[in-house]
Scaffold this motif. Structure first.
Motif, mmCIF file in Angstrom:
data_model
loop_
_atom_site.group_PDB
_atom_site.id
_atom_site.type_symbol
_atom_site.label_atom_id
_atom_site.label_comp_id
_atom_site.label_asym_id
_atom_site.label_seq_id
_atom_site.Cartn_x
_atom_site.Cartn_y
_atom_site.Cartn_z
ATOM 1 N N ASP A 44 0.829 -1.209 0.000
ATOM 2 C CA ASP A 44 0.000 0.000 0.000
ATOM 3 C C ASP A 44 0.864 1.260 0.000
ATOM 4 O OD1 ASP A 44 -2.458 -1.447 0.148
ATOM 5 O OD2 ASP A 44 -2.075 -1.800 2.274
ATOM 6 N N TYR A 45 2.015 1.166 0.626
ATOM 7 C CA TYR A 45 2.967 2.281 0.664
ATOM 8 C C TYR A 45 4.010 2.069 -0.428
ATOM 9 C CZ TYR A 45 1.042 3.262 5.325
ATOM 10 O OH TYR A 45 0.209 3.543 6.376
ATOM 11 N N VAL A 46 3.762 2.664 -1.583
ATOM 12 C CA VAL A 46 4.635 2.491 -2.749
ATOM 13 C C VAL A 46 4.791 3.847 -3.448
ATOM 14 C CG1 VAL A 46 5.006 1.271 -4.920
ATOM 15 C CG2 VAL A 46 3.701 0.161 -3.094
ATOM 16 N N ILE A 176 -6.205 -6.899 -3.091
ATOM 17 C CA ILE A 176 -5.162 -7.607 -2.339
ATOM 18 C C ILE A 176 -3.753 -7.439 -2.901
ATOM 19 C CG2 ILE A 176 -6.784 -9.347 -1.481
ATOM 20 C CD1 ILE A 176 -5.543 -11.285 -3.598
ATOM 21 N N LEU A 177 -3.634 -7.137 -4.205
ATOM 22 C CA LEU A 177 -2.293 -7.014 -4.804
ATOM 23 C C LEU A 177 -1.705 -5.622 -4.554
ATOM 24 C CD1 LEU A 177 -2.776 -8.849 -8.228
ATOM 25 C CD2 LEU A 177 -1.668 -9.712 -6.154
ATOM 26 N N PRO A 178 -0.374 -5.489 -4.620
ATOM 27 C CA PRO A 178 0.246 -4.161 -4.492
ATOM 28 C C PRO A 178 -0.380 -3.167 -5.452
ATOM 29 C CG PRO A 178 1.932 -5.862 -4.448
ATOM 30 C CD PRO A 178 0.635 -6.559 -4.766
ATOM 31 N N ILE A 179 -0.528 -1.923 -5.009
ATOM 32 C CA ILE A 179 -1.273 -0.921 -5.766
ATOM 33 C C ILE A 179 -0.673 -0.641 -7.141
ATOM 34 C CG2 ILE A 179 -0.037 1.061 -4.763
ATOM 35 C CD1 ILE A 179 -2.818 2.501 -4.741
ATOM 36 N N ASP A 180 0.642 -0.835 -7.284
ATOM 37 C CA ASP A 180 1.276 -0.541 -8.566
ATOM 38 C C ASP A 180 1.211 -1.710 -9.556
ATOM 39 O OD1 ASP A 180 2.980 -2.028 -6.956
ATOM 40 O OD2 ASP A 180 4.794 -1.166 -7.805
ATOM 41 N N LYS A 181 0.660 -2.852 -9.133
ATOM 42 C CA LYS A 181 0.655 -4.038 -9.998
ATOM 43 C C LYS A 181 -0.548 -4.071 -10.941
ATOM 44 C CE LYS A 181 4.423 -5.551 -8.194
ATOM 45 N NZ LYS A 181 5.680 -5.326 -8.936
ATOM 46 N N ILE A 182 -1.716 -3.670 -10.467
ATOM 47 C CA ILE A 182 -2.898 -3.655 -11.331
ATOM 48 C C ILE A 182 -3.401 -2.231 -11.514
ATOM 49 C CG2 ILE A 182 -5.323 -4.291 -11.529
ATOM 50 C CD1 ILE A 182 -4.748 -6.973 -10.499
ATOM 51 N N THR A 254 1.101 6.846 -1.542
ATOM 52 C CA THR A 254 1.926 6.640 -2.739
ATOM 53 C C THR A 254 2.497 7.952 -3.274
ATOM 54 O OG1 THR A 254 -0.005 6.815 -4.206
ATOM 55 C CG2 THR A 254 0.556 4.623 -3.423
ATOM 56 N N THR A 255 2.242 9.054 -2.568
ATOM 57 C CA THR A 255 2.721 10.366 -2.999
ATOM 58 C C THR A 255 4.202 10.524 -2.682
ATOM 59 O OG1 THR A 255 0.534 11.341 -2.653
ATOM 60 C CG2 THR A 255 2.396 12.870 -2.749
ATOM 61 N N ASN A 256 4.961 10.962 -3.657
ATOM 62 C CA ASN A 256 6.412 11.071 -3.505
ATOM 63 C C ASN A 256 6.851 12.241 -2.644
ATOM 64 O OD1 ASN A 256 8.389 9.244 -4.822
ATOM 65 N ND2 ASN A 256 6.998 9.466 -6.543
ATOM 66 N N ASN A 257 6.161 13.380 -2.814
ATOM 67 C CA ASN A 257 6.611 14.604 -2.172
ATOM 68 C C ASN A 257 5.404 15.473 -1.853
ATOM 69 O OD1 ASN A 257 7.776 17.417 -1.918
ATOM 70 N ND2 ASN A 257 9.662 16.288 -2.356
ATOM 71 N N GLU A 258 5.448 16.174 -0.721
ATOM 72 C CA GLU A 258 4.318 17.004 -0.320
ATOM 73 C C GLU A 258 3.974 18.082 -1.354
ATOM 74 O OE1 GLU A 258 4.458 18.706 3.541
ATOM 75 O OE2 GLU A 258 4.446 16.780 4.596
ATOM 76 N N LYS A 259 4.962 18.529 -2.109
ATOM 77 C CA LYS A 259 4.707 19.592 -3.081
ATOM 78 C C LYS A 259 3.814 19.112 -4.227
ATOM 79 C CE LYS A 259 8.914 18.737 -5.805
ATOM 80 N NZ LYS A 259 10.231 19.275 -6.216
ATOM 81 N N ASN A 260 3.623 17.804 -4.352
ATOM 82 C CA ASN A 260 2.740 17.261 -5.391
ATOM 83 C C ASN A 260 1.271 17.275 -4.979
ATOM 84 O OD1 ASN A 260 5.258 14.711 -5.657
ATOM 85 N ND2 ASN A 260 5.165 16.598 -6.820
ATOM 86 N N GLY A 261 1.016 17.593 -3.711
ATOM 87 C CA GLY A 261 -0.333 17.489 -3.157
ATOM 88 C C GLY A 261 -1.372 18.358 -3.844
ATOM 89 N N ARG A 262 -1.000 19.582 -4.244
ATOM 90 C CA ARG A 262 -1.995 20.476 -4.846
ATOM 91 C C ARG A 262 -2.506 19.903 -6.159
ATOM 92 N NH1 ARG A 262 -1.924 25.549 -8.058
ATOM 93 N NH2 ARG A 262 0.355 25.458 -8.100
ATOM 94 N N GLN A 353 -0.502 -5.551 6.880
ATOM 95 C CA GLN A 353 -0.952 -6.071 5.597
ATOM 96 C C GLN A 353 0.171 -6.500 4.657
ATOM 97 O OE1 GLN A 353 -4.743 -6.092 4.560
ATOM 98 N NE2 GLN A 353 -4.138 -6.678 6.626
ATOM 99 N N LYS A 354 1.374 -6.609 5.170
ATOM 100 C CA LYS A 354 2.486 -6.971 4.285
ATOM 101 C C LYS A 354 2.378 -8.420 3.812
ATOM 102 C CE LYS A 354 7.350 -6.078 3.575
ATOM 103 N NZ LYS A 354 8.541 -5.375 4.048
ATOM 104 N N LYS A 355 1.873 -9.314 4.665
ATOM 105 C CA LYS A 355 1.737 -10.723 4.286
ATOM 106 C C LYS A 355 0.416 -10.942 3.559
ATOM 107 C CE LYS A 355 4.655 -12.502 8.010
ATOM 108 N NZ LYS A 355 4.740 -13.377 9.196
ATOM 109 N N MET A 356 0.485 -11.727 2.502
ATOM 110 C CA MET A 356 -0.687 -11.959 1.653
ATOM 111 C C MET A 356 -1.866 -12.533 2.432
ATOM 112 S SD MET A 356 -1.945 -11.840 -1.486
ATOM 113 C CE MET A 356 -0.665 -11.928 -2.757
#
Length: 484
Positions: A44-46, A176-182, A254-262, A353-356
């Protein structure tokens, strides 16, 4: 088209002016690691790019709300434009931005956790019930509604049960899958279909010189349904919606940097407002007046309006693409409804939630409940959806107001819409048949009193939080900051 075009311009200007002010007032710290780095688990944290996060956020929050809601709200006339513009700029986008950014500052916490921290444990448990009910109902409806649209689009050539099964399977994997997979991979395709749909309708409205009515505060509703409070519960997505408060924390992780928030939170709400404007304008202009629109709605609800408007403006081929764009919206909110519900339950029970198998342990019972809901009539429960949705939005605004107040920042940007919506949700539940069915005028005044009482309680909570010197921002670890 003056009102329509000016409204579109105002929404865009609002992003670059009021949105910029909200960002500056909040105080972005671009050197501070976000949960995507500080809490990274690759599930979830990606960390994901800003463009991908923005697109996912837009598709998450949209659903059919910014289309179906404005179509039904169009019955009230051009006053609906006013709510979409003012609601998006001063309420909805502020709501989404504050929810997303406060979540970023608190390990990607979802709304119940934020409510518990800033408004007390009683509110935490209440919001947990509200949001889970909201998400399960949304997820379930967003299985059946796109399935029915697809079944109709394919002339029944594929059995409805098979379509429902495929959508359920996609939702389960997305949960259930990592957010970046599907989600991270299919959303660009879905986003393209959505853009073709919205832009196509907008361009054709201009090219055909559609007679979009100009601004008037007069209530045009054929049945004289009151603007206050009903309009604010008819047009939610596209102006202000509590469902967004359940979705923004997904992207806060999943946000990289706070400046992207707006761009991600404030900007995508403005984009949703523009989509709402397009469909409200189409509904007002294509069916020979408000009576004609009401007749089409009576025959097949908002879905029929979408189908007829798309075919009328774009022809059979591009009209079908536009309808696919509408089908995409519930699917891209249904999948994240279940994902958000899983994350909220995991946070609530402190169940990593790290384990499937732990994701399966939450997801399987949740999908069994949802499947049962598809086989029963939950009409009565669904009637409370709009009220629960706007109550959730109001609570999120109060959380934002408390955060800003404790931070010694301009809390009025959240307080004013919070007060307005508090009055609205009390008026709605007091006056409507699903609530207490009281006289509308009496409900207005009782709601003023109840809003004052809540405000007094809010001030008490503020004093209590101040005395306890609560930590408004999570103390970060040693993760590095991404600059893209």
């Amino acid at each position: 088209m003056i009102t329509f075009l000016v409204s579109i311009v105002l929404l865009i200007v609002g992003y670059f002016t009021y949105g910029k002010y909200i960002e500056k007032m909040f105080g972005v710290k671009d050197e501070r690691p976000t949960p995507a780095h500080d809490q990274r688990d690759n599930i979830d944290y990606v960390p994901m790019t800003t463009n991908k996060n923005s697109l996912i956020q837009l598709l998450n929050i949209a659903g059919v709300g910014p289309i179906f809601g404005p179509i039904m709200g169009a019955l009230y006339g051009p006053v609906a434009f006013l709510w979409i513009v003012l609601g998006s700029i001063f309420a909805g986008a502020v709501h989404d931005y504050l929810t997303g950014m406060i979540s970023i500052r608190n390990k990607g916490a979802h709304l119940p956790e934020l409510a518990g921290k800033f408004l007390g444990n009683v509110m935490k448990h209440l919001v947990n019930v509200f949001t889970l009910l909201l998400l399960l109902l949304t997820g379930t409806v967003f299985v059946t509604s796109p399935a029915l649209l697809l079944h109709s689009l394919m002339d029944g050539k594929i059995a409805l049960g098979i379509i429902i099964f495929v959508i359920f399977l996609y939702y389960f994997l997305s949960t259930i899958l990592p957010i970046d997979k599907i989600i991270g991979k299919v959303y660009p395709i879905f986003g393209l279909i959505l853009m073709i749909s919205a832009v196509g309708i907008f361009v054709r409205l201009l090219m055909t010189g559609a007679e979009i009515p100009e601004l008037t505060l007069k209530n045009m509703h054929p049945d004289s349904a009151p603007i206050f409070p009903l309009l604010f519960f008819t047009i939610t997505c596209g102006a202000l919606s509590g469902f967004h408060a359940t979705q923004s924390p997904i992207i806060s992780r999943t946000t990289n940097n706070e400046k992207n928030g707006r761009k991600i939170f404030y900007g995508m709400m403005i984009a949703e407002g523009i989509i709402a404007m397009v469909w409200a304008a189409a509904a007002m202009s294509l069916f020979g007046g408000y009576g004609g629109l009401q007749e089409v709605l009576a025959k097949g609800e908002a879905a029929l309006v979408v189908s007829e408007a798309s075919t009328m403006l774009l022809g059979s081929v591009f009209g079908t693409l536009a309808i696919l764009g509408v089908i995409v919206l519930p699917i891209t909110s249904g999948d994240t409804s279940f994902r958000s519900a899983r994350m909220i339950l995991a946070d609530y029970f402190k169940f990593g939630q790290k384990k499937m198998w732990k994701r399966f342990a939450i997801a399987i019972p949740m999908f069994i409940i949802s499947f049962i809901l598809t086989t029963v009539d939950f009409t009565i429960l669904w009637r409370y959806f709009s009220w629960a949705n706007q109550t959730t939005a109001t609570i999120a605004l109060w959380i934002g107001a408390m955060y800003l107040l404790l931070s010694k920042k301009n809390f009025y940007v959240a307080l004013i819409p919070a007060l307005f919506m508090t009055w609205n949700i009390f008026t709605y539940i007091l006056s409507q048949p699903i609530g207490f069915g009281m006289d509308l005028s009496l409900s207005y005044w009782l709601s003023v009193g109840l809003t004052i009482l809540w405000s007094m309680y809010f001030y008490y909570l503020y004093r209590k939080n101040s005395e306890n010197a609560i930590e408004i921002d999570h103390q970060i670890g040693s993760a590095t900051v991404s600059k893209y």
